[in-house]
Write an enzyme that holds these catalytic residues in place. Structure first.
Site, PDB file in Angstrom:
ATOM      1  N   GLU A  31       0.874  -1.163   0.000  1.00 39.98           N
ATOM      2  CA  GLU A  31       0.000   0.000   0.000  1.00 39.98           C
ATOM      3  C   GLU A  31       0.923   1.227   0.000  1.00 39.98           C
ATOM      4  O   GLU A  31       1.831   1.321   0.825  1.00 39.98           O
ATOM      5  CB  GLU A  31      -0.895   0.020   1.252  1.00 39.98           C
ATOM      6  CG  GLU A  31      -1.820   1.215   1.225  1.00 39.98           C
ATOM      7  CD  GLU A  31      -2.749   1.323   2.430  1.00 39.98           C
ATOM      8  OE1 GLU A  31      -2.718   0.461   3.320  1.00 39.98           O
ATOM      9  OE2 GLU A  31      -3.502   2.316   2.454  1.00 39.98           O
ATOM     10  N   ARG A 256       5.862 -12.892   9.720  1.00 44.08           N
ATOM     11  CA  ARG A 256       6.495 -11.584   9.520  1.00 44.08           C
ATOM     12  C   ARG A 256       7.915 -11.586  10.027  1.00 44.08           C
ATOM     13  O   ARG A 256       8.257 -12.316  10.954  1.00 44.08           O
ATOM     14  CB  ARG A 256       5.754 -10.522  10.338  1.00 44.08           C
ATOM     15  CG  ARG A 256       4.430 -10.102   9.818  1.00 44.08           C
ATOM     16  CD  ARG A 256       3.821  -9.072  10.758  1.00 44.08           C
ATOM     17  NE  ARG A 256       4.181  -7.724  10.366  1.00 44.08           N
ATOM     18  CZ  ARG A 256       3.505  -7.036   9.438  1.00 44.08           C
ATOM     19  NH1 ARG A 256       2.476  -7.572   8.823  1.00 44.08           N
ATOM     20  NH2 ARG A 256       3.859  -5.815   9.129  1.00 44.08           N
ATOM     21  N   LYS A 266       4.603   0.813   9.241  1.00 42.74           N
ATOM     22  CA  LYS A 266       4.638   2.107   8.551  1.00 42.74           C
ATOM     23  C   LYS A 266       4.015   3.190   9.409  1.00 42.74           C
ATOM     24  O   LYS A 266       4.443   4.340   9.368  1.00 42.74           O
ATOM     25  CB  LYS A 266       3.923   1.985   7.201  1.00 42.74           C
ATOM     26  CG  LYS A 266       4.822   1.335   6.160  1.00 42.74           C
ATOM     27  CD  LYS A 266       4.155   1.265   4.810  1.00 42.74           C
ATOM     28  CE  LYS A 266       3.186   0.118   4.732  1.00 42.74           C
ATOM     29  NZ  LYS A 266       2.636  -0.075   3.396  1.00 42.74           N
TER      30      LYS A 266
HETATM   31  P1  ATP Z   1       3.080  -2.303   7.916  1.00 44.40           P
HETATM   32  O1  ATP Z   1       2.397  -3.022   9.029  1.00 44.40           O
HETATM   33  O2  ATP Z   1       4.535  -2.108   8.123  1.00 44.40           O
HETATM   34  O3  ATP Z   1       2.360  -1.056   7.547  1.00 44.40           O
HETATM   35  P2  ATP Z   1       1.762  -3.685   5.827  1.00 44.40           P
HETATM   36  O4  ATP Z   1       1.631  -5.157   5.847  1.00 44.40           O
HETATM   37  O5  ATP Z   1       0.570  -2.882   6.161  1.00 44.40           O
HETATM   38  O6  ATP Z   1       3.012  -3.293   6.694  1.00 44.40           O
HETATM   39  P3  ATP Z   1       1.833  -3.485   2.997  1.00 44.40           P
HETATM   40  O7  ATP Z   1       2.164  -2.300   2.189  1.00 44.40           O
HETATM   41  O8  ATP Z   1       0.450  -3.971   2.966  1.00 44.40           O
HETATM   42  O9  ATP Z   1       2.305  -3.155   4.471  1.00 44.40           O
HETATM   43  O10 ATP Z   1       2.858  -4.658   2.691  1.00 44.40           O
HETATM   44  C1  ATP Z   1       3.117  -5.225   1.433  1.00 44.40           C
HETATM   45  C2  ATP Z   1       3.505  -6.648   1.627  1.00 44.40           C
HETATM   46  O11 ATP Z   1       4.640  -6.745   2.495  1.00 44.40           O
HETATM   47  C3  ATP Z   1       2.388  -7.421   2.284  1.00 44.40           C
HETATM   48  O12 ATP Z   1       2.203  -8.623   1.570  1.00 44.40           O
HETATM   49  C4  ATP Z   1       2.868  -7.665   3.675  1.00 44.40           C
HETATM   50  O13 ATP Z   1       2.383  -8.874   4.196  1.00 44.40           O
HETATM   51  C5  ATP Z   1       4.388  -7.689   3.516  1.00 44.40           C
HETATM   52  N1  ATP Z   1       5.043  -7.300   4.772  1.00 44.40           N
HETATM   53  C6  ATP Z   1       4.871  -6.160   5.466  1.00 44.40           C
HETATM   54  N2  ATP Z   1       5.592  -6.173   6.600  1.00 44.40           N
HETATM   55  C7  ATP Z   1       6.248  -7.352   6.629  1.00 44.40           C
HETATM   56  C8  ATP Z   1       7.158  -7.971   7.553  1.00 44.40           C
HETATM   57  N3  ATP Z   1       7.550  -7.367   8.675  1.00 44.40           N
HETATM   58  N4  ATP Z   1       7.637  -9.199   7.247  1.00 44.40           N
HETATM   59  C9  ATP Z   1       7.260  -9.819   6.115  1.00 44.40           C
HETATM   60  N5  ATP Z   1       6.416  -9.302   5.213  1.00 44.40           N
HETATM   61  C10 ATP Z   1       5.908  -8.084   5.452  1.00 44.40           C
HETATM   62 MG    MG Z   2      -0.091  -1.240   7.325  1.00 44.87          MG
HETATM   63 MG    MG Z   3      -1.253  -3.932   4.322  1.00 44.98          MG
END
Ligand code: ATP
Ligand code: MG
Ligand code: MG
Length: 548
Positions: A31, A256, A266
């Site tokens: 995102e 994760r 983020k």
């Molecule tokens: P955050 O919680 O940091 O905002 P998010 O999952 O909301 O992360 P996205 O932009 O949706 O962020 O992430 C894109 C991809 O990266 C998703 O498939 C998510 O599962 C993966 N991802 C995000 N953080 C991690 C992590 N710490 N370890 C492994 N994969 C991750």
């Molecule tokens: Mg997020």
């Molecule tokens: Mg997300």
């Protein structure tokens, strides 16, 4: 490069062997609401790596369904970071380009009696949902006719309703043991300008509705996500099935990545940036890809680190020392060695002829002799580290103290004869004599010294700034509900020092990496370094307690 075996690889292999699939398509779906961090690198390495190993393809898809939090700046940075990590996406997509199709699929659900417009507020919906031990309560609007729902949904789209006043919900099962299936919200009203679609839309799909459709539209075979979505998988499958998508992607969850002494969400990173605890998203203390790049971590080190953490369902916390290990491994043979004095102290060689100087040969990397040698100036006045002299040394201190002799790296033995203090009692100058017979590379062996120290010739020295980093987040002793992560921000995570470097580094390029003898690996800061006034970020020190 082949990644080691893991449970996702096993599933994909089986799918190909049994003929369930005849090709592999994965996607990395960030995102654009922030910069990528090293957790995302894990997802990138897994998605691109697995597809590549099976001759498949990987799309970069911006999951941009929430206009309030998204921005073009994030889109641009994400593209840059994925490329920098060394990956090439097959197709570039925006979820927002599928808004028309998503709308049509929502209409299909309404026509099938599987979706309805609800007037309950967000709070009421939460309240009606029930809990794990208590079934949910049906909304009074659940039994609206398809006709009425179609009319209301269209008017939602046209902008007749205020934010929060109406939603479209799936009609699944308010008594389901899985809370995600208790009539989840599919669409909400949000009169917000979208970075891609502008003001075309004022209703936006929710993640749980949008994501499976995005995957299916793109023909994704294996939709890899993190374990917090495990409970959402039945809903993912429901959406794909009931929306009658041709393609049925399979969602598979992995654990994760978490790392000690940092934050990796983020939302928290944005807070650190917005509240100016750090110098932007690319602050070298942040675990963002851009921050790590600016600090000096290499893409290779990040990839190798992430691979080493493995792919499993569990999500342990990885010691940041492991990351340091991989960057040292990567730079060991590549980074030139040089000398830099971080806390300078003047040293005068009283028996070195005044006005004379010489050039000394110095190897560029003893672990990689092919890198050759460099020439460094030497004369009567040099700078050494303040900590390399002690008036009254403790036991086992082998550096300079009155009467003691040490080797100056690449140069000569010098013996401390005297020192000068200022009014406040600080040592400001050391006086030594040198022995010309002890020149580095000569076969002098009449006597030995126990200490070798580094130095920079004073007349040729170039001033430089050194930035040393400590973890941004301190260990929290125990869980304390009153405190937030901001209470654990390390106020001493950055130390700035003004010292000197060898003259040949005067105009060193941004992002060049080198090893300062005894101090560690450093990167030339791309934001603040200027020709003639270099700024170095310490990537890691040389010492490591970490063993693989
Ligand atoms: P955050 O919680 O940091 O905002 P998010 O999952 O909301 O992360 P996205 O932009 O949706 O962020 O992430 C894109 C991809 O990266 C998703 O498939 C998510 O599962 C993966 N991802 C995000 N953080 C991690 C992590 N710490 N370890 C492994 N994969 C991750
Ligand atoms: Mg997020
Ligand atoms: Mg997300």
């Amino acid at each position: 490069m082949e990644q080691s075996s893991n449970f996702i690889r096993t599933i994909i292999k089986q799918d190909l062997e049994t003929g369930k699939r005849d090709h592999v398509i994965t996607r990395f779906p960030p995102e654009p609401n922030g910069y990528l961090h090293i957790g995302h690198a894990k997802s990138i390495v897994i998605n691109f790596g697995l597809a590549d190993d099976f001759g498949g393809k990987t799309n970069l898809r911006f999951d941009d369904t929430n206009p309030l939090k998204e921005d073009q700046e994030y889109v641009d940075s994400i593209k840059e970071d994925v490329s920098w990590l060394g990956y090439e996406w097959d197709e570039l997509h925006y979820a927002s380009n599928y808004f028309d199709e998503m709308y049509d699929r929502a209409v299909l659900l309404i026509n099938k009696g599987l979706a309805y417009v609800d007037d309950l507020s967000a709070d009421e919906i939460r309240e009606y949902r029930g809990t794990l031990t208590e079934p949910g309560k049906e909304s009074p609007h659940r039994s609206r006719s398809a006709e009425e729902n179609l009319d209301l949904f269209e008017r939602m789209k046209k902008g007749e309703f205020a934010d929060g006043s109406k939603v479209l919900r799936a009609k699944i099962d308010m008594a389901s043991p899985n809370l995600n299936l208790r009539d989840p919200v599919l669409y909400r009203v949000s009169h917000a300008t979208h970075h891609n679609t502008g003001d075309t839309w004022c209703i936006y799909p929710m993640y749980d509705f949008a994501h499976p459709l995005e995957d299916a539209i793109e023909g994704v075979t294996h939709s890899l996500c993190t374990t917090e979505f495990e409970d959402h998988r039945p809903l993912y499958e429901w959406v794909v099935r009931e929306c009658e998508m041709d393609m049925q992607p399979q969602q598979i969850e992995f654990g994760r990545l978490n790392i000690t002494n940092t934050v990796m969400s983020k939302r928290k990173l944005k807070q650190l940036v917005d509240e100016q605890h750090v110098d932007g998203w690319d602050d070298p203390r942040l675990p963002t890809i851009s921050g790590m790049r600016r600090r000096g971590f290499t893409a290779e080190a990040i990839r190798e680190f992430v691979k080493e953490t493995g792919v499993s369902k569990g999500s342990g916390v990885v010691d940041s020392a492991m990351l340091d290990h991989f960057v040292r491994e990567d730079l060991k043979l590549k980074a030139p060695r040089t000398m830099g004095v971080l806390r300078p102290l003047k040293l005068v060689i009283t028996n070195y002829p005044e006005g004379e100087m010489e050039w000394l040969d110095a190897e560029i990397n003893p672990e990689n002799p092919e890198m050759g040698t460099r020439q460094i100036p030497f004369s009567r006045e040099i700078y050494i580290e303040q900590e390399d002299f002690m008036e009254e040394p403790p036991k086992k201190y082998f550096r300079l103290f009155p009467g003691n002799e040490v080797r100056l790296k690449h140069a000569y033995f010098v013996k401390c004869e005297d020192f000068i203090k200022d009014e406040d009692g600080n040592v400001v100058e050391i006086h030594c004599t040198y022995d010309p017979r002890t020149k580095s590379g000569s076969d002098f062996n009449e006597r030995k010294v126990k200490g070798t120290i580094h130095w920079v010739d004073a007349t040729h020295a170039v001033p430089a700034e050194f930035r040393l980093y400590e973890p941004l987040i301190l260990d929290s002793e125990e869980e304390d509900e009153e405190k937030t992560f901001l209470d654990y921000v390390n106020e001493k995570s950055l130390e700035t020092l003004n010292g000197f470097i060898e003259p040949n580094l005067q105009n060193i390029d941004a992002q060049e990496k080198l090893q300062f003898f005894r101090h560690g690996y450093f990167n030339v800061d791309p934001k603040h370094s200027k020709p003639g006034k270099p700024v170095f970020n310490r990537i890691v020190s040389l010492k490591s307690s970490f063993r693989l």
